[in-house]
Design an enzyme around this catalytic site. Structure first.
Site, PDB file in Angstrom:
ATOM      1  N   SER A   1      -8.632  -0.226  16.416  1.00 13.25           N
ATOM      2  CA  SER A   1      -8.401  -1.152  17.522  1.00 13.25           C
ATOM      3  C   SER A   1      -8.834  -0.545  18.849  1.00 13.25           C
ATOM      4  CB  SER A   1      -6.903  -1.460  17.543  1.00 13.25           C
ATOM      5  OG  SER A   1      -6.504  -1.859  18.815  1.00 13.25           O
TER       6      SER A   1
ATOM      7  N   ILE B   1       0.824  -1.225   0.000  1.00 15.59           N
ATOM      8  CA  ILE B   1       0.000   0.000   0.000  1.00 15.59           C
ATOM      9  C   ILE B   1       0.855   1.271   0.000  1.00 15.59           C
ATOM     10  CG2 ILE B   1      -2.168  -0.922   0.956  1.00 15.59           C
ATOM     11  CD1 ILE B   1      -1.201   0.199   3.710  1.00 15.59           C
TER      12      ILE B   1
ATOM     13  N   LYS C   1      -2.959   3.639  14.844  1.00 10.39           N
ATOM     14  CA  LYS C   1      -4.405   3.474  14.613  1.00 10.39           C
ATOM     15  C   LYS C   1      -5.127   4.786  14.898  1.00 10.39           C
ATOM     16  CE  LYS C   1      -4.498  -0.755  13.251  1.00 10.39           C
ATOM     17  NZ  LYS C   1      -4.848  -1.045  11.864  1.00 10.39           N
TER      18      LYS C   1
ATOM     19  N   TYR D   1       1.808   1.044  18.124  1.00  9.42           N
ATOM     20  CA  TYR D   1       0.774   0.458  17.279  1.00  9.42           C
ATOM     21  C   TYR D   1      -0.536   1.235  17.463  1.00  9.42           C
ATOM     22  CZ  TYR D   1      -2.969  -2.817  16.065  1.00  9.42           C
ATOM     23  OH  TYR D   1      -4.110  -3.387  15.569  1.00  9.42           O
TER      24      TYR D   1
HETATM   25  P1  NAD Z   1      -2.699 -10.005   9.426  1.00  7.60           P
HETATM   26  O1  NAD Z   1      -1.267  -9.691   9.639  1.00  7.60           O
HETATM   27  O2  NAD Z   1      -3.117 -11.420   9.417  1.00  7.60           O
HETATM   28  O3  NAD Z   1      -3.215  -9.303   8.087  1.00  7.60           O
HETATM   29  C1  NAD Z   1      -2.670  -8.108   7.598  1.00  7.60           C
HETATM   30  C2  NAD Z   1      -2.367  -8.297   6.121  1.00  7.60           C
HETATM   31  O4  NAD Z   1      -1.814  -7.076   5.602  1.00  7.60           O
HETATM   32  C3  NAD Z   1      -1.331  -9.394   5.866  1.00  7.60           C
HETATM   33  O5  NAD Z   1      -1.816 -10.247   4.854  1.00  7.60           O
HETATM   34  C4  NAD Z   1      -0.077  -8.640   5.391  1.00  7.60           C
HETATM   35  O6  NAD Z   1       0.676  -9.389   4.452  1.00  7.60           O
HETATM   36  C5  NAD Z   1      -0.679  -7.388   4.790  1.00  7.60           C
HETATM   37  N1  NAD Z   1       0.187  -6.193   4.810  1.00  7.60           N
HETATM   38  C6  NAD Z   1       0.930  -5.722   5.837  1.00  7.60           C
HETATM   39  N2  NAD Z   1       1.563  -4.592   5.469  1.00  7.60           N
HETATM   40  C7  NAD Z   1       1.193  -4.340   4.185  1.00  7.60           C
HETATM   41  C8  NAD Z   1       1.496  -3.319   3.256  1.00  7.60           C
HETATM   42  N3  NAD Z   1       2.339  -2.317   3.560  1.00  7.60           N
HETATM   43  N4  NAD Z   1       0.949  -3.369   2.021  1.00  7.60           N
HETATM   44  C9  NAD Z   1       0.111  -4.391   1.671  1.00  7.60           C
HETATM   45  N5  NAD Z   1      -0.199  -5.393   2.513  1.00  7.60           N
HETATM   46  C10 NAD Z   1       0.325  -5.368   3.766  1.00  7.60           C
HETATM   47  O7  NAD Z   1      -3.514  -9.198  10.555  1.00  7.60           O
HETATM   48  P2  NAD Z   1      -5.032  -9.306  10.979  1.00  7.60           P
HETATM   49  O8  NAD Z   1      -5.091  -9.885  12.345  1.00  7.60           O
HETATM   50  O9  NAD Z   1      -5.823  -9.891   9.900  1.00  7.60           O
HETATM   51  O10 NAD Z   1      -5.369  -7.748  11.126  1.00  7.60           O
HETATM   52  C11 NAD Z   1      -5.948  -7.009  10.081  1.00  7.60           C
HETATM   53  C12 NAD Z   1      -6.117  -5.561  10.533  1.00  7.60           C
HETATM   54  O11 NAD Z   1      -6.903  -5.507  11.718  1.00  7.60           O
HETATM   55  C13 NAD Z   1      -4.797  -4.871  10.873  1.00  7.60           C
HETATM   56  O12 NAD Z   1      -4.871  -3.538  10.413  1.00  7.60           O
HETATM   57  C14 NAD Z   1      -4.761  -4.903  12.385  1.00  7.60           C
HETATM   58  O13 NAD Z   1      -4.005  -3.838  12.920  1.00  7.60           O
HETATM   59  C15 NAD Z   1      -6.238  -4.746  12.721  1.00  7.60           C
HETATM   60  N6  NAD Z   1      -6.568  -5.295  14.046  1.00  7.60           N
HETATM   61  C16 NAD Z   1      -6.245  -6.595  14.326  1.00  7.60           C
HETATM   62  C17 NAD Z   1      -6.518  -7.105  15.591  1.00  7.60           C
HETATM   63  C18 NAD Z   1      -6.135  -8.523  15.950  1.00  7.60           C
HETATM   64  O14 NAD Z   1      -6.071  -8.838  17.142  1.00  7.60           O
HETATM   65  N7  NAD Z   1      -5.892  -9.415  14.993  1.00  7.60           N
HETATM   66  C19 NAD Z   1      -7.142  -6.298  16.558  1.00  7.60           C
HETATM   67  C20 NAD Z   1      -7.459  -4.976  16.228  1.00  7.60           C
HETATM   68  C21 NAD Z   1      -7.170  -4.482  14.959  1.00  7.60           C
HETATM   69  N1  UFG Z   2      -1.296 -13.556  26.904  1.00  9.52           N
HETATM   70  C1  UFG Z   2      -0.749 -14.542  27.691  1.00  9.52           C
HETATM   71  N2  UFG Z   2       0.089 -15.448  27.095  1.00  9.52           N
HETATM   72  C2  UFG Z   2       0.394 -15.406  25.767  1.00  9.52           C
HETATM   73  C3  UFG Z   2      -0.175 -14.380  24.969  1.00  9.52           C
HETATM   74  C4  UFG Z   2      -1.015 -13.463  25.579  1.00  9.52           C
HETATM   75  O1  UFG Z   2      -0.988 -14.615  28.898  1.00  9.52           O
HETATM   76  O2  UFG Z   2       1.155 -16.241  25.297  1.00  9.52           O
HETATM   77  C5  UFG Z   2      -2.235 -12.609  27.537  1.00  9.52           C
HETATM   78  C6  UFG Z   2      -1.813 -11.164  27.369  1.00  9.52           C
HETATM   79  O3  UFG Z   2      -0.930 -10.804  28.406  1.00  9.52           O
HETATM   80  C7  UFG Z   2      -3.162 -10.456  27.433  1.00  9.52           C
HETATM   81  C8  UFG Z   2      -4.147 -11.464  26.816  1.00  9.52           C
HETATM   82  O4  UFG Z   2      -3.488 -12.713  26.863  1.00  9.52           O
HETATM   83  O5  UFG Z   2      -3.508 -10.263  28.761  1.00  9.52           O
HETATM   84  C9  UFG Z   2      -4.504 -11.142  25.377  1.00  9.52           C
HETATM   85  O6  UFG Z   2      -3.288 -10.939  24.678  1.00  9.52           O
HETATM   86  P1  UFG Z   2      -3.204 -10.895  23.073  1.00  9.52           P
HETATM   87  O7  UFG Z   2      -1.763 -10.703  22.736  1.00  9.52           O
HETATM   88  O8  UFG Z   2      -3.885 -12.071  22.491  1.00  9.52           O
HETATM   89  O9  UFG Z   2      -4.079  -9.622  22.696  1.00  9.52           O
HETATM   90  P2  UFG Z   2      -3.956  -8.096  23.181  1.00  9.52           P
HETATM   91  O10 UFG Z   2      -5.143  -7.852  24.059  1.00  9.52           O
HETATM   92  O11 UFG Z   2      -2.624  -7.770  23.708  1.00  9.52           O
HETATM   93  O12 UFG Z   2      -4.118  -7.295  21.811  1.00  9.52           O
HETATM   94  C10 UFG Z   2      -4.957  -7.732  20.772  1.00  9.52           C
HETATM   95  C11 UFG Z   2      -4.263  -7.485  19.424  1.00  9.52           C
HETATM   96  C12 UFG Z   2      -4.132  -6.013  19.133  1.00  9.52           C
HETATM   97  C13 UFG Z   2      -5.489  -5.370  19.260  1.00  9.52           C
HETATM   98  C14 UFG Z   2      -6.077  -5.644  20.626  1.00  9.52           C
HETATM   99  C15 UFG Z   2      -7.463  -5.044  20.716  1.00  9.52           C
HETATM  100  O13 UFG Z   2      -2.967  -8.093  19.421  1.00  9.52           O
HETATM  101  O14 UFG Z   2      -3.649  -5.839  17.813  1.00  9.52           O
HETATM  102  O15 UFG Z   2      -6.174  -7.043  20.842  1.00  9.52           O
HETATM  103  O16 UFG Z   2      -8.017  -5.346  21.949  1.00  9.52           O
HETATM  104  F1  UFG Z   2      -5.416  -4.053  19.017  1.00  9.52           F
END
Ligand code: NAD
Ligand code: UFG
Length: 338
Positions: free
Chosen positions: A125, A60, A154, A150
């Site tokens: 997020s 992107i 956002k 991060y």
């Molecule tokens: P993911 O890493 O599985 O998916 C992200 C995708 O974006 C990947 O396929 C990666 O290859 C692609 N990507 C990364 N940088 C890029 C770039 N510069 N150009 C084009 N493609 C690129 O992550 P996900 O868990 O599917 O998360 C998707 C979105 O949701 C992210 O923006 C993440 O920040 C947001 N989000 C995720 C969580 C979570 O816990 N998974 C929570 C809150 C928000």
């Molecule tokens: N945790 C453990 N052991 C592990 C991994 C996580 O105890 O091996 C705990 C963490 O300390 C936390 C909870 O599990 O208390 C959830 O942790 P995650 O890493 O699964 O998720 P987070 O809440 O830290 O964050 C996630 C995504 C972020 C997103 C956020 C939104 O990673 O990208 O949720 O709530 F923004």
């Protein structure tokens, strides 16, 4: 029916989104640089939906290529997932996060504006609420103290989109603040496949269950929560994808910028997650208590009333379903998509 461009569509949430879009008769164009994914989930999505999508490998941040994609395809709306998402990594490599998540988003918004495409759903997020708000988090609470880089990216992207909508009424923007997406599609064909050592709780748990890792480390058992471990609001990835469909529908009808929390409104502790996973999947998970992880907040969960009322969306899955589906995916794909 519309043509939807999905950035980051090969990733965990993106692949579930593509399936939901195809199943709802939308046409899908995915752009992804495959930095955290591969093509296999998209092949499986096409098989599940019995319908094909267009994939274009593209970063992107590549202004020129993006512009060309918008010229070559007629696009009605964008769902923007592409970006980096590991909180700990964002503290070590802030510039990389600023570049992918902020600069990359600016390139995308510029290409959209040039092509007269003004509908977008953005993956934000719950981390934007920071540490000064008390749960349940409501969309009206001030989000101005992101506690890691991060979350900062956002928040910055949300604020840019809010300003775009103020400057030009053609923009129609949904900011979806996800809580903790887990689970997998019920087929077990697509799911979360992190590269290297998983950062998040659920992939760690399922990799212990499959025997890839020895034990689960629970980060901290001395928090001020009912059992001392952190509390989060876990949401099924299929429910999350459905929320995007509702947001897309809402945005194709209304202009301006609106924020919605996407969570279930229920908090569950890490210990509760482990115990429920064991119960529903009839497994024992070896574990240890480890020191607190830097940057973790003790407890948060969503007020999801606005999303339910305005988007007419409701989460369908319980925690038990999410943990069964996470295990079903891992069990059927011990090596992920390889
Ligand atoms: P993911 O890493 O599985 O998916 C992200 C995708 O974006 C990947 O396929 C990666 O290859 C692609 N990507 C990364 N940088 C890029 C770039 N510069 N150009 C084009 N493609 C690129 O992550 P996900 O868990 O599917 O998360 C998707 C979105 O949701 C992210 O923006 C993440 O920040 C947001 N989000 C995720 C969580 C979570 O816990 N998974 C929570 C809150 C928000
Ligand atoms: N945790 C453990 N052991 C592990 C991994 C996580 O105890 O091996 C705990 C963490 O300390 C936390 C909870 O599990 O208390 C959830 O942790 P995650 O890493 O699964 O998720 P987070 O809440 O830290 O964050 C996630 C995504 C972020 C997103 C956020 C939104 O990673 O990208 O949720 O709530 F923004």
């Amino acid at each position: 029916m519309s043509n939807v461009l999905v950035t980051g569509g090969a990733g965990f949430i993106g692949s579930h989104m593509c399936l939901a879009l195809l199943e709802s008769c939308h046409d899908v164009i995915v752009i992804d640089n495959l930095s955290n994914s591969c093509l296999e989930p998209l092949k499986r999505v096409e098989k599940l939906a019995q319908k094909s999508l267009i994939f274009i490998e593209c970063d992107i941040r590549n202004d020129q290529k993006l512009r060309q994609i918008f010229k070559d395809h007629s696009i009605d709306a964008v769902i923007h997932f592409a970006g980096l998402k590991a909180v700990g990594e964002s503290q070590r490599f802030p510039l990389s996060y600023f570049e992918h998540n902020i600069a990359g988003s600016i390139s995308l918004f510029k290409a959209m504006e040039q092509a007269n495409v003004f509908n977008i759903v953005f993956s934000s997020s719950a981390t934007v609420y920071g540490e000064n708000n008390r749960s349940p988090y409501h969309e009206n609470m001030p989000a101005n103290t992101p506690y890691n880089n991060y979350a900062f990216t956002k928040l910055m992207t949300e604020q840019m989109l809010e300003k775009l909508a103020l400057a030009d009424q053609r923009w129609s923007i949904a900011l979806l603040r996800y809580f903790n997406p887990i689970g997998a599609h019920q087929s077990g064909q697509i799911g979360e496949d992190p590269r290297g050592k998983p950062y998040n709780l659920i992939p760690h748990l399922t990799q212990v269950a499959i025997g890839k890792r020895e034990k689960l480390s629970i980060y901290g058992n001395d928090y001020n929560t009912p059992d001392g471990t952190c509390v989060r609001d876990y949401i099924h990835v299929v429910d999350l994808a459905a929320a995007h469909l509702h947001a897309l529908d809402n945005r194709l009808k209304t202009n301006g910028c609106r924020t919605w929390n996407i969570g279930t409104g229920q908090g569950h502790s890490v210990l509760e997650i482990k115990e429920t996973f064991e119960k529903v999947n009839r497994l024992d998970i070896p574990f240890e208590y480890a020191p607190r992880r830097v940057g973790d907040l003790p407890a948060y969960f969503a007020d999801n009333e606005r999303a339910m009322r305005e988007l007419k969306w409701q989460p369908q899955f319980q925690l038990e379903d999410m943990l069964k589906d996470s295990w079903n995916w891992q069990r059927q794909n011990p090596m992920g998509f390889k």
